[in-house]
Design an enzyme around this catalytic site. Sequence first.
Site, PDB file in Angstrom:
ATOM      1  N   ASP A  94      30.247  -5.733 -19.604  1.00 50.13           N
ATOM      2  CA  ASP A  94      31.467  -6.428 -20.014  1.00 50.13           C
ATOM      3  C   ASP A  94      32.342  -5.620 -20.966  1.00 50.13           C
ATOM      4  O   ASP A  94      33.318  -6.153 -21.520  1.00 50.13           O
ATOM      5  CB  ASP A  94      31.111  -7.796 -20.614  1.00 50.13           C
ATOM      6  CG  ASP A  94      30.646  -8.757 -19.531  1.00 50.13           C
ATOM      7  OD1 ASP A  94      31.227  -8.715 -18.432  1.00 50.13           O
ATOM      8  OD2 ASP A  94      29.702  -9.525 -19.769  1.00 50.13           O
ATOM      9  N   ASP A 155      31.402 -10.287 -11.166  1.00 49.47           N
ATOM     10  CA  ASP A 155      32.307 -10.254 -12.331  1.00 49.47           C
ATOM     11  C   ASP A 155      32.709  -8.821 -12.695  1.00 49.47           C
ATOM     12  O   ASP A 155      33.773  -8.570 -13.259  1.00 49.47           O
ATOM     13  CB  ASP A 155      31.650 -10.886 -13.561  1.00 49.47           C
ATOM     14  CG  ASP A 155      30.814 -12.118 -13.253  1.00 49.47           C
ATOM     15  OD1 ASP A 155      30.273 -12.198 -12.144  1.00 49.47           O
ATOM     16  OD2 ASP A 155      30.676 -12.983 -14.130  1.00 49.47           O
TER      17      ASP A 155
HETATM   18  N1  GLY Z   1      31.482 -12.991 -16.672  1.00 48.76           N
HETATM   19  C1  GLY Z   1      30.724 -14.134 -17.019  1.00 48.76           C
HETATM   20  C2  GLY Z   1      31.302 -15.380 -16.525  1.00 48.76           C
HETATM   21  O1  GLY Z   1      32.246 -15.375 -15.745  1.00 48.76           O
HETATM   22  O2  GLY Z   1      30.817 -16.427 -16.931  1.00 48.76           O
END
Ligand code: GLY
Length: 372
Positions: A94, A155
């Site tokens: 992330d 993601d």
């Molecule tokens: N990237 C984590 C979520 O979308 O919850």
Amino acid sequence: MKNQDWIRTVDEKIKRKMFKVAERNQKKIPYVTAEGLYEDMAEKDIYWWTNGFWGGIMWQMYHATGEKLYFTIAVETEDKLEKNLYHYRGMDHDSGFKWLLTAVADYRLTGNEKSRDRALIAANSLAGRFNLAGSFIRAWNDEGEGDKAGWAIIDCMMNLPLLYWASEEIHDPRFLQIAQAHADMAMKTFVREDGSVNHIVVFHPATGQVQKSLGGQGYAEESSWTRGQAWALYGFVLSYIHTGKAEYLNTAKKVAHYFIANIPENGLIPVDFRQPADCRWEDGTAAAIAACGLLEIEKYVSENEKAMYHNAAVRMLQALDKEACWDEEKDYIIEKCTAAFHDERHDFPMMYADYYFIEAIWKLSSQESFMW
Ligand code: GLY
């Protein structure tokens, strides 16, 4: 109300409300609320993946208004996040969400060299998560033997722009190569025939063989977690913007067609497109992220294709606006979000829904600072 009038009205509501919200929360990094007011993630968990979105809102607001308060908060938020660069636990995939919306935004808007350094360190850490055997970027940290070493999640498509940015910035194709390898893998392994996507794919970390897919934050393994669909839709068009590879735009369109076909009559997006019919849980994050992606796709398709993407985005944004909280004594705008289908809590505000809602409205009103 004509669309232009509606955009002007929402724009004014956002500007009125966000100034109050920023004044009240100058010292915090928000995520969720308690009785309508933001809690502070800087206190609770400075490594949390959403911690860049507050800086992102501040940069978008600063870009649109020139108000100094937003600039000050954006810079202070970035400083607080620096801890993420020094602790392995804080350096997961992330890095894109955390640093594109803070350090890269700061560098793009002000030329701040310290921000450039932070973003390049983060990009190196993200590139270091690449698994050569399976051509994927490892998602999460987990030091148990064999545990999450082979996990990739959809993601991550939104984190790739940090690598595209780094490649351009230091004229080094390694970052671009890694980002494209991951995007190519995701096209083959995550996107299903019908345009829906898997949330998690588990690879054998040593051989790169696909072992299984998991439902992750969605309802079930074969289901269709809407935020995951939105990450794919927006993520693939971003990969197209950075590389010019037509396959990425076509994949974004394929996911978009699936998404548009599943938008319910009321324009409000469920947590999972395949959740049980009597389940009413919503996820405003999915709606706002998908709207941003659709408005980007609109820019790159032929004249007669544009309306489909544009109208679907506006439909979802108008539905969000209708049920949004415009009370200036409360901190959130978008009320009904869900972190994961099987969590106990549903239909509550999550700050990054507001980030994407504002980004989408700024796209419509040409006030956006491009963050990705
Ligand atoms: N990237 C984590 C979520 O979308 O919850």
